[in-house]
Design a protein around this motif. Sequence first.
Motif, PDB file in Angstrom:
ATOM      1  N   THR A 306       0.879  -1.337  -0.006  1.00 31.87           N
ATOM      2  CA  THR A 306       0.018  -0.146  -0.088  1.00 31.87           C
ATOM      3  C   THR A 306       0.733   1.276  -0.010  1.00 31.87           C
ATOM      4  N   TRP A 307       2.014   1.284   0.889  1.00 31.80           N
ATOM      5  CA  TRP A 307       2.867   2.369   0.857  1.00 31.80           C
ATOM      6  C   TRP A 307       3.440   2.646  -0.454  1.00 31.80           C
ATOM      7  N   LYS A 309       2.517   1.709  -3.398  1.00 35.75           N
ATOM      8  CA  LYS A 309       1.271   2.341  -4.095  1.00 35.75           C
ATOM      9  C   LYS A 309       1.041   3.742  -4.089  1.00 35.75           C
ATOM     10  N   GLN A 310       0.944   3.984  -2.886  1.00 35.44           N
ATOM     11  CA  GLN A 310       0.807   5.490  -2.616  1.00 35.44           C
ATOM     12  C   GLN A 310       1.826   6.698  -2.972  1.00 35.44           C
ATOM     13  N   GLN A 311       3.147   5.839  -2.831  1.00 36.25           N
ATOM     14  CA  GLN A 311       4.232   6.728  -3.343  1.00 36.25           C
ATOM     15  C   GLN A 311       4.298   6.878  -4.820  1.00 36.25           C
ATOM     16  N   PHE A 313       1.771   6.567  -6.977  1.00 39.93           N
ATOM     17  CA  PHE A 313       0.546   7.567  -7.036  1.00 39.93           C
ATOM     18  C   PHE A 313       0.944   9.097  -7.019  1.00 39.93           C
ATOM     19  N   GLN A 314       1.712   9.180  -5.929  1.00 37.86           N
ATOM     20  CA  GLN A 314       1.934  10.509  -5.791  1.00 37.86           C
ATOM     21  C   GLN A 314       2.865  11.099  -6.806  1.00 37.86           C
TER      22      GLN A 314
END
Length: 366
Positions: A306-307, A309-311, A313-314
């Motif tokens: 999840t982390w 994927k967030q990185q 995405f950002q």
Amino acid sequence: MLKRFFLICSGADLPLLNQCSNGEQNKYVGIGATIFFTAFMAAIAGSYALYTVFDNVYTSIFFGIIWGLLIFNLDRYIVSTMRKKDSFKSEFFQALPRIVLAIIIAVVISKPLELKIFEKEINQVLLEEKNQMTLDNKLQIAQQFDPEIAKTNTEIEQLKNEITTKENEVNALYETYIAEAEGRKGTKLIGKGPVYKEKREKHDQALKDLSDLKATNAAKITEKETRITQLKEQQKTSEENTQPIISNFDGLMARVNALNKLPWLPSFFIFLLFLAIETAPILSKLISSKSEYDYKFEHQESDAITWIKQQNFQKNKHLETDKEITNKVYEDLKNEEEIYNHKQKLARQLFKSQADSILQKQQKLL
């Protein structure tokens, strides 16, 4: 200390496993111990197998340890990469390649130990094979020399037969002239008359020829007997030169072939034993239910995914925003008069320089 060592052997995440219960830790201690002792047995088996090849203790032990470490690394990797899932079917197909690899490793580990366990029986099989090979080798070598030896013996017999034939002829002539002297044959007159002398001379000449023939044939027979002796010595030398090859016919491949000639059931049970040892960590994880460590590991893995994927995405959003801003900036610059005049001035200077350069080149050509 020992517990921590076996936990390291299991390939588990130690910080995460330390947060689990003692029962969960003990399970992975058992898995790690199985992996360690499998590698230990592999090192012993590899050392013995290599000893049959190199016939050197230190070299065999060194490469046996390397082999044990390789098996240890493979087993540790196989167990540590298995993941518990909600479906047994998916878990089984995930573990299938690892089970196949474990079977291969079990075969490789068990075979050298089988060679050691059944060493006496294998030696008996090798002894029988060596004896048969020795007989076959002597037969093959004899086939190379026997024809010439037989031929030479035949020639010797012919020379001896020539002497015997000549001796019979001389004896017959002797009997003829004696019978003539006694009046039993020929002229039937007793005494040494002209016929007697003629027959006596013929006998004496034949006797002289016999003596010459014996001398000549004796030399030939001696020469041929010497040749036979040489051939037999060559035959014996060939047998002595090839015998060490047969005596050393006890390498790894020869022993494996000899093992295959023994009853298969004992070897099969030994293979099953190592197969059970090798697949025990995999099967234990496969048939066990999803435990505390699996849930925590899955949660930790999910957080990491999840982390990431967030990185990502950002980063993508930042890149898209930067593109839009850059496009807008250049769009605004395109309409500014000052930038237009500056670019026009630079273009005019560049055009003049190009024209001057072309003119200079044309003048040089003229």
